[in-house]
Design an enzyme around this catalytic site. Structure first.
Site, PDB file in Angstrom:
ATOM      1  N   TRP A  18      27.748  19.311 -31.862  1.00 42.25           N
ATOM      2  CA  TRP A  18      27.179  20.499 -32.518  1.00 42.25           C
ATOM      3  C   TRP A  18      26.163  20.144 -33.599  1.00 42.25           C
ATOM      4  CZ3 TRP A  18      27.177  25.749 -32.371  1.00 42.25           C
ATOM      5  CH2 TRP A  18      26.777  26.412 -33.531  1.00 42.25           C
ATOM      6  N   ASN A  20      23.696  22.493 -36.624  1.00 38.75           N
ATOM      7  CA  ASN A  20      23.081  23.748 -37.098  1.00 38.75           C
ATOM      8  C   ASN A  20      21.951  23.460 -38.070  1.00 38.75           C
ATOM      9  OD1 ASN A  20      25.971  23.618 -38.316  1.00 38.75           O
ATOM     10  ND2 ASN A  20      25.100  25.075 -39.700  1.00 38.75           N
ATOM     11  N   ASP A  21      22.018  23.887 -39.308  1.00 39.92           N
ATOM     12  CA  ASP A  21      20.828  23.893 -40.178  1.00 39.92           C
ATOM     13  C   ASP A  21      20.115  22.545 -40.307  1.00 39.92           C
ATOM     14  OD1 ASP A  21      22.297  26.166 -40.666  1.00 39.92           O
ATOM     15  OD2 ASP A  21      22.678  25.711 -42.764  1.00 39.92           O
ATOM     16  N   GLN A  37      23.036  19.707 -40.199  1.00 39.67           N
ATOM     17  CA  GLN A  37      24.445  20.089 -40.180  1.00 39.67           C
ATOM     18  C   GLN A  37      25.006  19.699 -38.814  1.00 39.67           C
ATOM     19  OE1 GLN A  37      26.492  22.278 -42.777  1.00 39.67           O
ATOM     20  NE2 GLN A  37      25.278  20.571 -43.511  1.00 39.67           N
ATOM     21  N   TRP A  45      31.019  24.427 -34.154  1.00 41.66           N
ATOM     22  CA  TRP A  45      30.882  24.222 -35.596  1.00 41.66           C
ATOM     23  C   TRP A  45      32.184  23.690 -36.194  1.00 41.66           C
ATOM     24  CZ3 TRP A  45      33.082  25.913 -40.135  1.00 41.66           C
ATOM     25  CH2 TRP A  45      32.326  25.737 -41.303  1.00 41.66           C
ATOM     26  N   SER A  78      24.922  22.646 -46.324  1.00 40.84           N
ATOM     27  CA  SER A  78      23.463  22.448 -46.345  1.00 40.84           C
ATOM     28  C   SER A  78      22.887  22.153 -47.715  1.00 40.84           C
ATOM     29  CB  SER A  78      22.778  23.689 -45.765  1.00 40.84           C
ATOM     30  OG  SER A  78      22.997  23.716 -44.381  1.00 40.84           O
ATOM     31  N   ARG A 149      26.101  28.145 -52.267  1.00 42.72           N
ATOM     32  CA  ARG A 149      25.739  26.984 -51.434  1.00 42.72           C
ATOM     33  C   ARG A 149      24.250  26.905 -51.132  1.00 42.72           C
ATOM     34  NH1 ARG A 149      28.497  30.725 -48.345  1.00 42.72           N
ATOM     35  NH2 ARG A 149      27.525  31.490 -46.419  1.00 42.72           N
ATOM     36  N   GLU A 197      22.110  33.008 -47.491  1.00 41.05           N
ATOM     37  CA  GLU A 197      22.096  31.564 -47.190  1.00 41.05           C
ATOM     38  C   GLU A 197      20.714  30.897 -47.193  1.00 41.05           C
ATOM     39  OE1 GLU A 197      24.194  31.503 -43.377  1.00 41.05           O
ATOM     40  OE2 GLU A 197      26.087  31.370 -44.445  1.00 41.05           O
TER      41      GLU A 197
HETATM   42  C1  FRU Z   1      23.878  28.475 -42.557  1.00 40.19           C
HETATM   43  C2  FRU Z   1      25.157  27.897 -43.144  1.00 40.19           C
HETATM   44  C3  FRU Z   1      24.958  27.510 -44.583  1.00 40.19           C
HETATM   45  C4  FRU Z   1      26.008  26.458 -44.772  1.00 40.19           C
HETATM   46  C5  FRU Z   1      26.027  25.762 -43.437  1.00 40.19           C
HETATM   47  C6  FRU Z   1      27.362  25.288 -42.992  1.00 40.19           C
HETATM   48  O1  FRU Z   1      23.821  28.366 -41.172  1.00 40.19           O
HETATM   49  O2  FRU Z   1      26.213  28.828 -43.001  1.00 40.19           O
HETATM   50  O3  FRU Z   1      25.059  28.559 -45.486  1.00 40.19           O
HETATM   51  O4  FRU Z   1      25.698  25.577 -45.818  1.00 40.19           O
HETATM   52  O5  FRU Z   1      25.519  26.689 -42.502  1.00 40.19           O
HETATM   53  O6  FRU Z   1      27.265  24.565 -41.797  1.00 40.19           O
END
Ligand code: FRU
Length: 449
Positions: A18, A20-21, A37, A45, A78, A149, A197
């Site tokens: 996985w 993400n950001d 991420q 996730w 993140s 965050r 976010e």
């Molecule tokens: C955005 C988010 C951020 C967080 C991260 C966790 O996609 O939810 O706010 O830091 O992903 O993976």
């Protein structure tokens, strides 16, 4: 590996598992760093860790060791990165300038961090980005609101200090300042309707207005404010605007420390929600875009365009000029392989709608409604001087559309039908003209990975 059926061929995806950001986007000494991420042990996730990849052209990536692993303060959410040119944090030990990561330790998201709050922390490299270590006195900013965050930090030269924008909760964000990245002072809060976010914050020149500059603040969903920043307070001067109309744009971030000689503001985002059945990885990044600030009759607008380094992947070029389109579809002979950079200039003429069908997916300009539609998303789009310009990047599982110089963009994922790699042009309800259509077959960026 990297040749799998649904593997993006010129977009970044993690080798496995996985993603993400995008995190810690920073340039140092010829190398672009991309942290992300990452769940190192699953396709969904979880176990948030900062993965790491590097590139010299933002196209061909090499994934290295994971850099931030969960610890007793939390899993690694993140954040951003800066080069501390003046060694304000005092981390420098040799000739290399410190590269500093500012991240969220998400306390309570792992058994090891039970009972800990969400806090903001530092890590750094003193060898030009080869190795990384966490700051021993983390956290540097304690918990303000439970879910706070995603710190984005920039150097503000006029006041010679660091500025952080941070997500608090609800639709609220905050600004802080620091002389050394280690101690932070709260400046003020900012509300951004329907946005949460991963904030971003940077200054841009106003195109074609010598000396004019504005500050841009962007939320994770690409919505943005344009305004003034006096070193203490950011004051939006326009309403919050839509930065992209696609269905898979999220966690927009831009690069720090791109040399002044280059001067570009380059944005990368997570293409949230793409589908990759049967693949060893899950999710992908968007193609890097250069952001420009353009004066329009409605006010200042961000325009996005793919970075020119895409030319490094150009294989064959196909060109058509003054192609008459009668109602129906016209399949274009030549382009092959399903990886394309398409550049089209239409005159809608008497047609009700015109467009391109790329790998089975129509991208449609509706000349009566003045809209652009692709993969279920619709954006307002006006022809300029009777013409509509479309730029479309087609990768295995994504379509990114930039219209009228990127003033309208759509960042979307799709799942291609088996064998559908053709491109057609079409018109409906009348005659249209394709003034020019240029299509580049693209090479895979993973060749040699
Ligand atoms: C955005 C988010 C951020 C967080 C991260 C966790 O996609 O939810 O706010 O830091 O992903 O993976």
């Amino acid at each position: 590996m990297y040749r799998e059926k649904y593997r993006p061929q010129f977009h970044f995806s993690a080798r496995q598992n996985w993603l993400n950001d995008p995190n810690g986007l920073v340039y140092y000494n010829g190398t672009y760093h991309l942290f992300f991420q990452h769940n190192p042990s699953g396709l969904q996730w979880g176990n948030m860790t900062w993965g790491h990849a590097t590139s010299r052209d933002l196209i061909r990536w090499r994934q290295g060791e994971h850099v931030l692993l969960p610890d007793r303060l939390g899993t690694m959410f993140s954040g951003s990165a800066v080069v501390d040119w003046e060694n304000t944090g005092g981390f420098q030990t040799g000739p290399e300038k410190p590269i500093v990561l500012i991240y969220t330790a998400a306390g309570g998201t792992s058994p090891e961090s039970e009972g800990q709050p969400f806090t903001q922390c530092l890590a750094f490299s003193v060898d030009g980005g080869e190795t990384w270590q966490k700051y021993a006195e983390n956290p540097v900013l304690g918990c303000i609101r439970p879910g706070n965050r995603d710190p984005k930090v920039i150097w503000h030269a006029p006041t010679r200090r660091w500025i952080m924008t941070l997500y608090l909760d609800g639709n609220e964000f905050a600004f802080f300042s620091s002389p050394d990245l280690k101690t932070w002072t709260h400046l003020h809060d900012l509300t951004a309707p329907e946005s949460i976010e991963c904030p971003d914050f940077f200054e841009l020149p106003v195109e074609d207005e010598p000396g004019a500059r504005k500050w841009v603040w962007v939320a994770s969903n690409a919505r943005y404010y344009v305004g003034e920043f006096d070193g203490t307070r950011f004051t939006p001067e326009q309403e919050l605007l839509t930065g992209d109309w696609g269905r898979n744009i999220y966690a927009c971030q831009t690069y720090s420390d791109i040399p002044r000689l280059d001067g570009r503001r380059i944005q990368l985002t997570w293409m949230n929600g793409g589908e990759y059945p049967g693949m060893p990885f899950n999710q992908q990044m968007s193609f890097p875009c250069e952001l420009r600030l353009v004066r329009t009759p409605q006010g200042l607008r961000l325009a996005r365009r793919p970075i020119r380094e895409i030319e490094n992947l150009y294989a064959r070029e196909h060109l058509w000029e003054d192609l008459a389109l009668s109602p129906g579809e016209l399949e274009l002979q030549g382009p092959r392989g399903g990886l394309y950079d398409i550049q089209a200039q239409f005159e809608a003429g008497s047609a009700r709608s015109v467009g391109i069908i790329a790998c089975g997916e129509p991208i449609t300009y509706d000349a009566q409604a003045h809209t652009l539609t692709c993969l279920g998303c619709t954006a307002p789009l006006e022809a300029s001087n009777g013409q509509v310009n479309l730029r479309i990047l087609v990768d295995r599982t994504s379509l990114e559309v930039y219209a009228n110089g990127g003033l309208v963009s759509m960042t979307s994922c799709f799942l291609p039908q088996e064998g559908a790699d053709q491109i057609s042009a079409f018109a409906a309800g009348g005659e249209a003209t394709l003034k020019t259509l240029r299509i580049f077959d693209l090479l895979s960026a993973w060749a040699g990975a």
